[in-house]
Design an enzyme around this catalytic site. Structure first.
Site, PDB file in Angstrom:
ATOM      1  N   GLU A 108      14.465 -10.226   7.857  1.00 35.96           N
ATOM      2  CA  GLU A 108      13.971 -11.608   7.917  1.00 35.96           C
ATOM      3  C   GLU A 108      13.993 -12.117   6.479  1.00 35.96           C
ATOM      4  O   GLU A 108      13.053 -11.892   5.716  1.00 35.96           O
ATOM      5  CB  GLU A 108      12.534 -11.641   8.464  1.00 35.96           C
TER       6      GLU A 108
ATOM      7  N   CYS B 144       9.403 -19.503   4.618  1.00 38.67           N
ATOM      8  CA  CYS B 144      10.841 -19.291   4.828  1.00 38.67           C
ATOM      9  C   CYS B 144      11.410 -20.461   5.615  1.00 38.67           C
ATOM     10  O   CYS B 144      12.588 -20.762   5.507  1.00 38.67           O
ATOM     11  CB  CYS B 144      11.075 -17.975   5.545  1.00 38.67           C
TER      12      CYS B 144
ATOM     13  N   SER C 110      13.283 -11.648   0.181  1.00 40.62           N
ATOM     14  CA  SER C 110      14.436 -12.395  -0.304  1.00 40.62           C
ATOM     15  C   SER C 110      15.744 -11.773   0.179  1.00 40.62           C
ATOM     16  O   SER C 110      15.812 -10.564   0.449  1.00 40.62           O
ATOM     17  CB  SER C 110      14.407 -12.414  -1.831  1.00 40.62           C
TER      18      SER C 110
ATOM     19  N   LYS D 231      18.301 -11.230  -1.628  1.00 37.93           N
ATOM     20  CA  LYS D 231      18.787 -10.289  -2.641  1.00 37.93           C
ATOM     21  C   LYS D 231      18.240  -8.877  -2.386  1.00 37.93           C
ATOM     22  O   LYS D 231      18.997  -7.907  -2.328  1.00 37.93           O
ATOM     23  CB  LYS D 231      18.332 -10.801  -4.017  1.00 37.93           C
ATOM     24  N   VAL D 232      16.921  -8.763  -2.206  1.00 39.72           N
ATOM     25  CA  VAL D 232      16.332  -7.436  -1.987  1.00 39.72           C
ATOM     26  C   VAL D 232      16.693  -6.932  -0.589  1.00 39.72           C
ATOM     27  O   VAL D 232      17.018  -5.750  -0.401  1.00 39.72           O
ATOM     28  CB  VAL D 232      14.793  -7.462  -2.191  1.00 39.72           C
TER      29      VAL D 232
HETATM   30  P1  NAD Z   1      10.828 -10.181  -2.319  1.00 36.06           P
HETATM   31  O1  NAD Z   1      12.176  -9.905  -1.778  1.00 36.06           O
HETATM   32  O2  NAD Z   1      10.652 -10.290  -3.763  1.00 36.06           O
HETATM   33  O3  NAD Z   1       9.799  -9.026  -1.838  1.00 36.06           O
HETATM   34  C1  NAD Z   1       9.628  -8.712  -0.484  1.00 36.06           C
HETATM   35  C2  NAD Z   1       9.105  -7.295  -0.354  1.00 36.06           C
HETATM   36  O4  NAD Z   1      10.103  -6.376  -0.795  1.00 36.06           O
HETATM   37  C3  NAD Z   1       7.865  -7.009  -1.219  1.00 36.06           C
HETATM   38  O5  NAD Z   1       6.964  -6.221  -0.482  1.00 36.06           O
HETATM   39  C4  NAD Z   1       8.453  -6.239  -2.390  1.00 36.06           C
HETATM   40  O6  NAD Z   1       7.538  -5.404  -3.043  1.00 36.06           O
HETATM   41  C5  NAD Z   1       9.525  -5.429  -1.690  1.00 36.06           C
HETATM   42  N1  NAD Z   1      10.582  -4.915  -2.561  1.00 36.06           N
HETATM   43  C6  NAD Z   1      10.941  -5.369  -3.810  1.00 36.06           C
HETATM   44  N2  NAD Z   1      11.982  -4.633  -4.269  1.00 36.06           N
HETATM   45  C7  NAD Z   1      12.269  -3.720  -3.325  1.00 36.06           C
HETATM   46  C8  NAD Z   1      13.243  -2.687  -3.214  1.00 36.06           C
HETATM   47  N3  NAD Z   1      14.134  -2.451  -4.185  1.00 36.06           N
HETATM   48  N4  NAD Z   1      13.280  -1.952  -2.076  1.00 36.06           N
HETATM   49  C9  NAD Z   1      12.415  -2.192  -1.069  1.00 36.06           C
HETATM   50  N5  NAD Z   1      11.449  -3.139  -1.119  1.00 36.06           N
HETATM   51  C10 NAD Z   1      11.385  -3.897  -2.231  1.00 36.06           C
HETATM   52  O7  NAD Z   1      10.311 -11.508  -1.562  1.00 36.06           O
HETATM   53  P2  NAD Z   1       8.982 -12.365  -1.818  1.00 36.06           P
HETATM   54  O8  NAD Z   1       9.122 -13.134  -3.067  1.00 36.06           O
HETATM   55  O9  NAD Z   1       7.768 -11.516  -1.610  1.00 36.06           O
HETATM   56  O10 NAD Z   1       9.025 -13.359  -0.565  1.00 36.06           O
HETATM   57  C11 NAD Z   1       9.682 -14.577  -0.528  1.00 36.06           C
HETATM   58  C12 NAD Z   1      10.995 -14.457   0.221  1.00 36.06           C
HETATM   59  O11 NAD Z   1      10.772 -13.952   1.538  1.00 36.06           O
HETATM   60  C13 NAD Z   1      11.666 -15.804   0.413  1.00 36.06           C
HETATM   61  O12 NAD Z   1      13.038 -15.668   0.215  1.00 36.06           O
HETATM   62  C14 NAD Z   1      11.360 -16.142   1.873  1.00 36.06           C
HETATM   63  O13 NAD Z   1      12.269 -17.046   2.468  1.00 36.06           O
HETATM   64  C15 NAD Z   1      11.423 -14.783   2.491  1.00 36.06           C
HETATM   65  N6  NAD Z   1      10.706 -14.746   3.768  1.00 36.06           N
HETATM   66  C16 NAD Z   1      11.445 -14.720   4.916  1.00 36.06           C
HETATM   67  C17 NAD Z   1      10.810 -14.752   6.147  1.00 36.06           C
HETATM   68  C18 NAD Z   1      11.604 -14.768   7.421  1.00 36.06           C
HETATM   69  O14 NAD Z   1      11.000 -14.567   8.467  1.00 36.06           O
HETATM   70  N7  NAD Z   1      12.902 -15.000   7.380  1.00 36.06           N
HETATM   71  C19 NAD Z   1       9.402 -14.763   6.201  1.00 36.06           C
HETATM   72  C20 NAD Z   1       8.684 -14.767   5.010  1.00 36.06           C
HETATM   73  C21 NAD Z   1       9.354 -14.753   3.787  1.00 36.06           C
END
Ligand code: NAD
Length: 492
Positions: free
Chosen positions: A267, A301, A246, A248-249
């Site tokens: 990404e 995404c 996401s 945000k993260v």
């Molecule tokens: P998320 O941001 O909740 O989690 C992504 C990863 O970050 C997970 O492995 C999570 O454990 C880790 N994480 C969580 N908090 C963290 C922190 N403080 N520090 C470091 N790592 C941390 O996202 P999600 O719900 O797993 O995935 C969905 C999102 O991903 C959607 O917004 C989607 O659009 C995006 N996405 C983007 C692409 C792209 O290529 N642009 C591809 C796939 C998914």
């Protein structure tokens, strides 16, 4: 090995999985001293297996071995590293169907998509083998007499890869295949809700390093959540962190990596539009919108979330779209013929329902769907909404099968709406007019990283650089010259 409670889960043993699994692959050995978590099937929320996550001790042990292994791996000639990646591709081919089924079971995507996701890594392996002989530098004309100026590309050392739940292994493939041939070790943290995929993939990759008598720490992997992700972001031994997730993260991770002068490849979230012009091939566009908005239950995404229709075809198009939506078969993602599986977690279902409430409160009119489906699993109805592009909810990424339909009069107006959201991943126009196409792909057109014509927003070809602008993070993975991000340039 103990057997799984459900007969239909027995195939997991073919992937080296058990009812309880260690989730830390550090120094080439499986262990784990973190919390024990369960992983569940999104179709019925039943437990599939248990996983012992990695602790910070496991992380430290694994990272120091990985850092040491980097010295060995970067000294191996690039084409030989390519040969190892070729073998990883072959090992994945041998397990393609089992891995595809695991993806469908644990993530919830339909089986053809699960198999397709694994195939994408196999294709990435093939791509990376060729690339391993093309990591070319250059010779630059020097202004100094009797002097040659050159650029060579060297490995970075260790690349950290943090991935999201929706592509629990393809994204690892996009990064790891390139990172490995470029001479880097990989430390991977998969999504906390897809640990079996992380473990199964890692076992396959590790078997190849072992067979070739190479340090298994070249590929290190941890199951876990934010704590391990944070450790990777803050670790000065990791010059490049590739983060998928996401916005945000991702923004937090970027700030932490930048503060230590590391590099970040981001990404992040998308909010993708399809524009349908008055001259478009309507049946083609209807099928494409359905595929882009409902595929993977709207959890890509690159999912199409905004549908911009020329006013002259607005009603006809929506009527046809509603008809095809009604034919979508919803059900068990492993069953033949299912087109729409469940959302990944109960939390995803709750956020869908909250999103529908916001849509209603901001003047959105639900044309179809809008509810959860009564079941043990996380199923929701594919939903079409009529809404103003100015509604705040349209600017956000609601991660489910919700499509916002909007009307426009001119191409200029459609492009402005396309570009009006914070995200900039994928976009597409359906038209037969060359002037509209050239405007769309040019400087006054779409501001996204992916600018499609007469094809949906979703799906990525590995040969092209994949990624998006603005709040999508600006990163590029996989094809084209993305490999340069995984190396450092030396000019002499
Ligand atoms: P998320 O941001 O909740 O989690 C992504 C990863 O970050 C997970 O492995 C999570 O454990 C880790 N994480 C969580 N908090 C963290 C922190 N403080 N520090 C470091 N790592 C941390 O996202 P999600 O719900 O797993 O995935 C969905 C999102 O991903 C959607 O917004 C989607 O659009 C995006 N996405 C983007 C692409 C792209 O290529 N642009 C591809 C796939 C998914």
């Amino acid at each position: 090995m103990a057997s799984f409670a459900r007969q239909e889960h027995q195939f997991l043993a073919e992937l080296g999985l058990a009812p309880r699994n260690p989730g830390s692959f550090a120094c080439g050995a499986w262990g784990g001293s973190g919390p024990v978590v369960t992983t569940t099937n999104p179709s019925n929320n039943e437990v599939i297996a248990e996983v012992v996550e990695a602790s910070m001790d496991d992380y430290e042990k694994g990272m120091s071995a990985c850092f040491d292994a980097a010295k060995t791996w970067m000294a191996i000639p690039a084409p030989k590293r390519g040969e190892i990646v070729r073998q990883i591709g072959d090992a994945l081919r041998a397990k393609l169907h089992h891995l595809g089924r695991l993806l469908s079971l644990e993530m919830g995507k339909i089986l053809p998509e699960g198999i397709g996701e694994v195939q994408e890594i196999i294709d990435m392996c093939d791509y990376a083998v060729g690339l391993s002989r093309q990591l070319n530098g250059s010779i630059i004309p020097s202004e100094r007499p009797n002097h040659m100026m050159m650029e060579v590309w060297n490995p970075l050392g260790v690349v950290g890869v943090i991935t999201a739940f929706n592509f629990p292994c393809a994204v690892l493939g996009w990064n790891a295949c390139i990172a490995l041939v470029c001479g880097n070790c990989v430390v991977w943290k998969g999504a906390p809700t897809t640990p079996l995929i992380t473990i199964a993939m890692t076992k396959i990759v590790a078997s190849v390093f072992e067979k070739n008598n190479l340090p298994s720490a070249i590929f290190t992997a941890f199951c876990g959540g934010a704590e391990i992700g944070q450790a990777i972001a803050l670790d000065t031994r990791i010059p490049l962190v590739s983060f998928t997730g996401s916005t945000k993260v991702g923004q937090m991770v970027q700030q932490q990596v930048s503060a230590r002068f590391g590099k970040c490849l981001l990404e992040l979230s998308g909010n993708n539009a399809i524009i349908v012009m008055d001259d478009a091939d309507i049946p083609l566009a209807v099928r494409s919108v359905l595929f882009a908005a409902v595929g993977t239950a709207g959890q890509r995404c690159t999912t199409c979330r905004r549908l911009l229709l020329h006013e002259s075809i607005y009603q006809t198009f929506l009527d046809q779209l509603v008809e095809v939506y009604k034919q979508v078969r919803i059900g068990d993602p492993m069953e033949k013929g299912t087109l729409l599986g469940p959302l990944h977690t109960t939390a995803s279902k709750e956020s869908f329902l909250k999103g529908i409430q916001n849509i209603r409160s901001q003047g959105g009119k639900i044309l179809l769907g809008g509810s959860a489906i009564e079941s043990e699993g996380n199923f929701v109805q594919p939903t079409i909404v009529e809404i103003s592009p100015a509604a705040p909810v349209v600017r956000e990424e609601l991660f489910g099968p919700v499509l916002y339909a909007m009307k426009f009069q001119t191409l200029k107006e459609a492009i402005e709406i396309n570009n009006s959201v914070p995200q900039g991943l994928s976009s597409s126009i359906f038209t037969r007019k060359p002037d509209a196409i050239f405007k769309w792909i040019g400087p006054h057109g779409s501001d996204c990283g992916i600018v499609n014509v007469n094809i949906p927003t979703n799906g990525a070809e590995i040969g092209g650089a994949f990624g998006g602008e603005k709040a999508t993070g600006g990163g590029r993975e996989a094809g084209s010259d993305s490999w340069k991000q995984y190396m450092r340039r030396a000019t002499w």
